[in-house]
Design a protein around this motif. Structure first.
Motif, short mmCIF file in Angstrom:
data_model
loop_
_atom_site.label_atom_id
_atom_site.label_comp_id
_atom_site.label_asym_id
_atom_site.label_seq_id
_atom_site.Cartn_x
_atom_site.Cartn_y
_atom_site.Cartn_z
N THR A 97 0.86 -1.18 0.00
CA THR A 97 0.00 0.00 0.00
C THR A 97 0.90 1.23 0.00
O THR A 97 1.79 1.35 0.85
CB THR A 97 -0.90 0.02 1.24
OG1 THR A 97 -1.77 -1.12 1.21
CG2 THR A 97 -1.75 1.29 1.26
N ASP A 131 -3.30 0.55 -3.61
CA ASP A 131 -2.87 -0.82 -3.33
C ASP A 131 -2.28 -1.36 -4.63
O ASP A 131 -2.89 -1.25 -5.70
CB ASP A 131 -4.04 -1.69 -2.89
CG ASP A 131 -4.47 -1.41 -1.46
OD1 ASP A 131 -3.68 -0.83 -0.70
OD2 ASP A 131 -5.62 -1.77 -1.11
N ARG A 140 -7.17 3.67 -3.76
CA ARG A 140 -7.83 3.46 -2.47
C ARG A 140 -7.92 4.76 -1.65
O ARG A 140 -8.06 4.69 -0.42
CB ARG A 140 -7.06 2.40 -1.66
CG ARG A 140 -6.96 1.05 -2.34
CD ARG A 140 -8.33 0.44 -2.63
NE ARG A 140 -9.07 0.24 -1.40
CZ ARG A 140 -8.99 -0.87 -0.66
NH1 ARG A 140 -8.19 -1.85 -1.03
NH2 ARG A 140 -9.70 -1.00 0.43
N ARG A 143 -10.58 5.40 1.03
CA ARG A 143 -10.53 4.59 2.26
C ARG A 143 -9.86 5.35 3.41
O ARG A 143 -10.09 5.04 4.58
CB ARG A 143 -9.77 3.30 1.98
CG ARG A 143 -9.63 2.39 3.18
CD ARG A 143 -8.87 1.13 2.81
NE ARG A 143 -8.69 0.23 3.94
CZ ARG A 143 -8.07 -0.94 3.89
NH1 ARG A 143 -7.57 -1.36 2.73
NH2 ARG A 143 -7.95 -1.69 4.96
#
Length: 207
Positions: A97, A131, A140, A143
């Motif tokens: 990540t 990711d 992402r 998130r």
């Protein structure tokens, strides 16, 4: 017509001129104790916290600029602006990540003939989050929280002019991930940034 001088008025003028001269001298002295600089280096980062799932560190880089403001012979204040790569590997093969930030560190230095120790707060603005598994990347950013509040601590060697070197650790106070709601239950994972930074600096315009 005769001209009369008011001694009280002339005294006020003299005091005003003396005050202006003092302020000008102080401003010049303050400017001479301010140096600007550039810095860049490697980052070694991983997620920390109870829900970090046994993470492994990954490499990245950071680059930016700073202003070192001398407060006394012993103390200095150094605000910075940095582009910084962070992230983690959740102990999976070929997966990581990657989080990209603009960081605003506010470092307070204790100096001793070029050697310094530093600590202070830091605010990060998230630019991107991905990711990556192999050659496949997934966005992402939704998130994660946009702002990351943390702290810094480190040491190094840096003069008002010329090259320098430093080692710093950045830790997070705030959780990275946004809370998620499942039914009537809201879950907040305890996951924060943890980053080691090894960097070189170059200072100029100092006295």
């Amino acid at each position: 017509m005769p001209v009369y001088f008011n001694p009280s008025f002339m005294k006020k003028i003299s005091l005003t001129l003396a005050l202006l001269a003092g302020l000008t001298g102080a401003a010049r002295a303050q400017r001479s104790d301010v140096s600007l600089g550039l810095k860049a280096g490697a980052s070694y980062s991983a997620f920390t916290g109870k829900q970090a799932y046994n993470p492994e560190y990954i490499f990245g880089f950071h680059i930016g600029a700073f202003a070192n403001i001398g407060l006394s012979d012993l103390f200095a204040f150094q605000p910075e602006i940095l582009y910084s790569q962070k992230g983690s590997n959740p102990n999976l093969v070929d997966f990581k990540t990657r989080l990209n930030y603009v960081d605003l560190p506010l470092a307070f230095h204790v100096n001793a003939n070029g050697l310094f120790f530093e600590a202070g707060p830091q605010v990060g603005l998230l630019l991107a989050a991905q990711d990556k598994a192999g050659n496949v990347s997934v966005d992402r950013k939704n998130r994660y929280n946009t702002f990351d509040l943390g702290y810094l601590a480190g040491l190094g060697y840096q003069r008002k002019t010329g090259p320098g070197i430093g080692l710093r650790y950045n830790g997070g106070f705030t959780n990275l991930e946004k809370p998620s709601t499942i039914g009537s239950v809201t879950v907040q994972n305890n996951v924060r940034n943890g980053v080691f930074q090894l960097y070189l600096t170059y200072s100029f315009n100092g006295r």
